[in-house]
Design a protein around this motif. Structure first.
Motif, PDB file in Angstrom:
ATOM      1  N   THR A  23       0.834  -1.206   0.000  1.00 28.28           N
ATOM      2  CA  THR A  23       0.000   0.000   0.000  1.00 28.28           C
ATOM      3  C   THR A  23       0.866   1.253   0.000  1.00 28.28           C
ATOM      4  OG1 THR A  23      -1.722  -1.192   1.226  1.00 28.28           O
ATOM      5  CG2 THR A  23      -1.872   1.217   1.178  1.00 28.28           C
ATOM      6  N   ILE A  24       1.925   1.245   0.789  1.00 33.83           N
ATOM      7  CA  ILE A  24       2.849   2.388   0.836  1.00 33.83           C
ATOM      8  C   ILE A  24       3.474   2.606  -0.540  1.00 33.83           C
ATOM      9  CG2 ILE A  24       5.047   3.217   1.777  1.00 33.83           C
ATOM     10  CD1 ILE A  24       4.216   1.676   4.405  1.00 33.83           C
ATOM     11  N   GLU A  25       3.921   1.528  -1.153  1.00 35.58           N
ATOM     12  CA  GLU A  25       4.537   1.638  -2.480  1.00 35.58           C
ATOM     13  C   GLU A  25       3.525   2.109  -3.523  1.00 35.58           C
ATOM     14  OE1 GLU A  25       6.387  -2.180  -3.035  1.00 35.58           O
ATOM     15  OE2 GLU A  25       7.825  -1.784  -1.413  1.00 35.58           O
ATOM     16  N   LEU A  40      -7.078   7.631  -5.483  1.00 31.79           N
ATOM     17  CA  LEU A  40      -6.314   8.377  -4.481  1.00 31.79           C
ATOM     18  C   LEU A  40      -6.984   8.291  -3.116  1.00 31.79           C
ATOM     19  CD1 LEU A  40      -5.429  11.576  -6.536  1.00 31.79           C
ATOM     20  CD2 LEU A  40      -3.849   9.762  -5.865  1.00 31.79           C
ATOM     21  N   VAL A  41      -8.286   8.499  -3.087  1.00 29.49           N
ATOM     22  CA  VAL A  41      -9.030   8.466  -1.827  1.00 29.49           C
ATOM     23  C   VAL A  41      -9.010   7.060  -1.229  1.00 29.49           C
ATOM     24  CG1 VAL A  41     -11.327   8.732  -0.787  1.00 29.49           C
ATOM     25  CG2 VAL A  41     -10.446  10.466  -2.361  1.00 29.49           C
ATOM     26  N   ARG A  42      -9.173   6.028  -2.051  1.00 33.46           N
ATOM     27  CA  ARG A  42      -9.112   4.640  -1.550  1.00 33.46           C
ATOM     28  C   ARG A  42      -7.747   4.352  -0.924  1.00 33.46           C
ATOM     29  NH1 ARG A  42     -11.762   3.439  -6.338  1.00 33.46           N
ATOM     30  NH2 ARG A  42      -9.813   2.743  -7.305  1.00 33.46           N
ATOM     31  N   THR A  43      -6.700   4.854  -1.540  1.00 34.80           N
ATOM     32  CA  THR A  43      -5.358   4.614  -1.010  1.00 34.80           C
ATOM     33  C   THR A  43      -5.146   5.382   0.290  1.00 34.80           C
ATOM     34  OG1 THR A  43      -4.584   4.249  -3.264  1.00 34.80           O
ATOM     35  CG2 THR A  43      -2.902   4.597  -1.586  1.00 34.80           C
ATOM     36  N   VAL A  44      -5.642   6.605   0.361  1.00 36.83           N
ATOM     37  CA  VAL A  44      -5.574   7.376   1.616  1.00 36.83           C
ATOM     38  C   VAL A  44      -6.278   6.604   2.721  1.00 36.83           C
ATOM     39  CG1 VAL A  44      -6.496   9.428   2.790  1.00 36.83           C
ATOM     40  CG2 VAL A  44      -5.260   9.687   0.634  1.00 36.83           C
ATOM     41  N   GLU A  45      -7.450   6.077   2.431  1.00 34.31           N
ATOM     42  CA  GLU A  45      -8.207   5.325   3.441  1.00 34.31           C
ATOM     43  C   GLU A  45      -7.481   4.036   3.840  1.00 34.31           C
ATOM     44  OE1 GLU A  45     -10.697   6.475   5.248  1.00 34.31           O
ATOM     45  OE2 GLU A  45     -10.395   8.304   4.084  1.00 34.31           O
ATOM     46  N   ALA A  46      -6.859   3.363   2.890  1.00 31.17           N
ATOM     47  CA  ALA A  46      -6.094   2.151   3.212  1.00 31.17           C
ATOM     48  C   ALA A  46      -4.926   2.497   4.133  1.00 31.17           C
ATOM     49  CB  ALA A  46      -5.592   1.493   1.930  1.00 31.17           C
ATOM     50  N   ARG A  83      -1.083  10.879  14.403  1.00 34.98           N
ATOM     51  CA  ARG A  83      -2.516  10.876  14.746  1.00 34.98           C
ATOM     52  C   ARG A  83      -3.226  12.083  14.127  1.00 34.98           C
ATOM     53  NH1 ARG A  83      -0.745   8.876  19.528  1.00 34.98           N
ATOM     54  NH2 ARG A  83      -0.488  10.913  20.451  1.00 34.98           N
ATOM     55  N   PHE A  84      -2.600  13.246  14.227  1.00 38.28           N
ATOM     56  CA  PHE A  84      -3.199  14.459  13.679  1.00 38.28           C
ATOM     57  C   PHE A  84      -3.380  14.335  12.175  1.00 38.28           C
ATOM     58  CE2 PHE A  84      -2.766  18.597  11.653  1.00 38.28           C
ATOM     59  CZ  PHE A  84      -3.811  19.289  12.253  1.00 38.28           C
ATOM     60  N   GLN A  85      -2.327  13.930  11.472  1.00 40.75           N
ATOM     61  CA  GLN A  85      -2.379  13.837  10.012  1.00 40.75           C
ATOM     62  C   GLN A  85      -3.397  12.790   9.557  1.00 40.75           C
ATOM     63  OE1 GLN A  85      -0.758  15.917   7.940  1.00 40.75           O
ATOM     64  NE2 GLN A  85      -1.913  14.992   6.301  1.00 40.75           N
ATOM     65  N   ALA A  86      -3.438  11.665  10.249  1.00 44.01           N
ATOM     66  CA  ALA A  86      -4.377  10.601   9.871  1.00 44.01           C
ATOM     67  C   ALA A  86      -5.828  11.042  10.063  1.00 44.01           C
ATOM     68  CB  ALA A  86      -4.101   9.331  10.663  1.00 44.01           C
ATOM     69  N   GLY A  87      -6.054  12.003  10.945  1.00 43.02           N
ATOM     70  CA  GLY A  87      -7.405  12.479  11.195  1.00 43.02           C
ATOM     71  C   GLY A  87      -7.845  13.620  10.288  1.00 43.02           C
ATOM     72  N   GLN A  88      -6.930  14.123   9.473  1.00 38.31           N
ATOM     73  CA  GLN A  88      -7.251  15.243   8.601  1.00 38.31           C
ATOM     74  C   GLN A  88      -8.047  14.794   7.376  1.00 38.31           C
ATOM     75  OE1 GLN A  88      -6.457  18.644   9.285  1.00 38.31           O
ATOM     76  NE2 GLN A  88      -6.285  17.499  11.191  1.00 38.31           N
ATOM     77  N   VAL A  89      -8.970  15.620   6.973  1.00 38.95           N
ATOM     78  CA  VAL A  89      -9.731  15.393   5.747  1.00 38.95           C
ATOM     79  C   VAL A  89      -9.036  16.202   4.657  1.00 38.95           C
ATOM     80  CG1 VAL A  89     -11.952  15.718   4.606  1.00 38.95           C
ATOM     81  CG2 VAL A  89     -11.871  15.097   7.032  1.00 38.95           C
ATOM     82  N   VAL A  99      -0.778  15.632  -1.472  1.00 39.71           N
ATOM     83  CA  VAL A  99       0.052  16.018  -0.322  1.00 39.71           C
ATOM     84  C   VAL A  99      -0.254  15.106   0.861  1.00 39.71           C
ATOM     85  CG1 VAL A  99       0.473  17.840   1.374  1.00 39.71           C
ATOM     86  CG2 VAL A  99       0.381  18.401  -1.062  1.00 39.71           C
ATOM     87  N   GLN A 100      -1.533  14.891   1.141  1.00 37.22           N
ATOM     88  CA  GLN A 100      -1.888  14.021   2.256  1.00 37.22           C
ATOM     89  C   GLN A 100      -1.432  12.586   2.010  1.00 37.22           C
ATOM     90  OE1 GLN A 100      -6.012  13.416   3.354  1.00 37.22           O
ATOM     91  NE2 GLN A 100      -5.383  13.234   5.486  1.00 37.22           N
ATOM     92  N   LEU A 101      -1.570  12.125   0.800  1.00 38.35           N
ATOM     93  CA  LEU A 101      -1.138  10.774   0.446  1.00 38.35           C
ATOM     94  C   LEU A 101       0.351  10.594   0.754  1.00 38.35           C
ATOM     95  CD1 LEU A 101      -2.211   8.152  -0.943  1.00 38.35           C
ATOM     96  CD2 LEU A 101      -1.327   9.114  -3.068  1.00 38.35           C
ATOM     97  N   GLY A 102       1.139  11.570   0.371  1.00 38.68           N
ATOM     98  CA  GLY A 102       2.576  11.501   0.641  1.00 38.68           C
ATOM     99  C   GLY A 102       2.886  11.476   2.125  1.00 38.68           C
ATOM    100  N   GLN A 103       2.216  12.331   2.887  1.00 36.33           N
ATOM    101  CA  GLN A 103       2.466  12.375   4.330  1.00 36.33           C
ATOM    102  C   GLN A 103       2.030  11.079   5.004  1.00 36.33           C
ATOM    103  OE1 GLN A 103       4.079  14.859   6.137  1.00 36.33           O
ATOM    104  NE2 GLN A 103       4.083  13.194   7.616  1.00 36.33           N
TER     105      GLN A 103
END
Length: 120
Positions: A23-25, A40-46, A83-89, A99-103
């Motif tokens: 998933t990271i790769e 992109l959204v599915r990968t963010v959620e994974a 925790r903060f980043q994972a909770g961001q929309v 940007v969020q995907l990378g973080q």
């Protein structure tokens, strides 16, 4: 051994290191492409799911450290940021999701590496 120790062992066994790494790769690869918004959204959620799975183990390891030590402080700060980043929309637009995907990919990799390090 008490019940808490047993449940912790069972939880650790459910961590699929290969799936998380894949998933990271995938996330890193998507950042270099014109992937559609749904993917992109599915990968963010994974990634969020993997982070949620790995976080309790990392927190437990941090809580075993001497409170106030440099390592405890460093890990506590990093975990707070994760925790903060994972909770961001993600904001509107593809750039925000990228940007969020990378973080999240970096945070997830850090948690996975940390998890693996304790299981050598």
């Amino acid at each position: 051994m008490n019940d808490h120790d047993i449940s912790s062992d069972v939880e650790r066994e459910t961590v699929d290191r290969n799936l998380i790494q894949q998933t990271i790769e995938r996330a890193q690869g998507l950042r270099r492409t014109a992937a559609d918004a749904d993917e992109l959204v599915r990968t963010v959620e994974a990634l969020r799911g993997h982070i949620a799975l790995l976080m309790p183990d990392a927190e437990e390891a941090t809580n075993r450290l001497w409170r106030g030590s440099i390592e405890w402080s460093r890990r506590t700060g990093r975990l707070s940021g994760v925790r903060f980043q994972a909770g961001q929309v993600p904001g509107p637009g593809r750039l925000s999701v990228h940007v969020q995907l990378g973080q999240l990919a970096r945070d997830c990799q850090w948690l996975l590496d940390d998890y693996k390090e304790r299981r050598k």
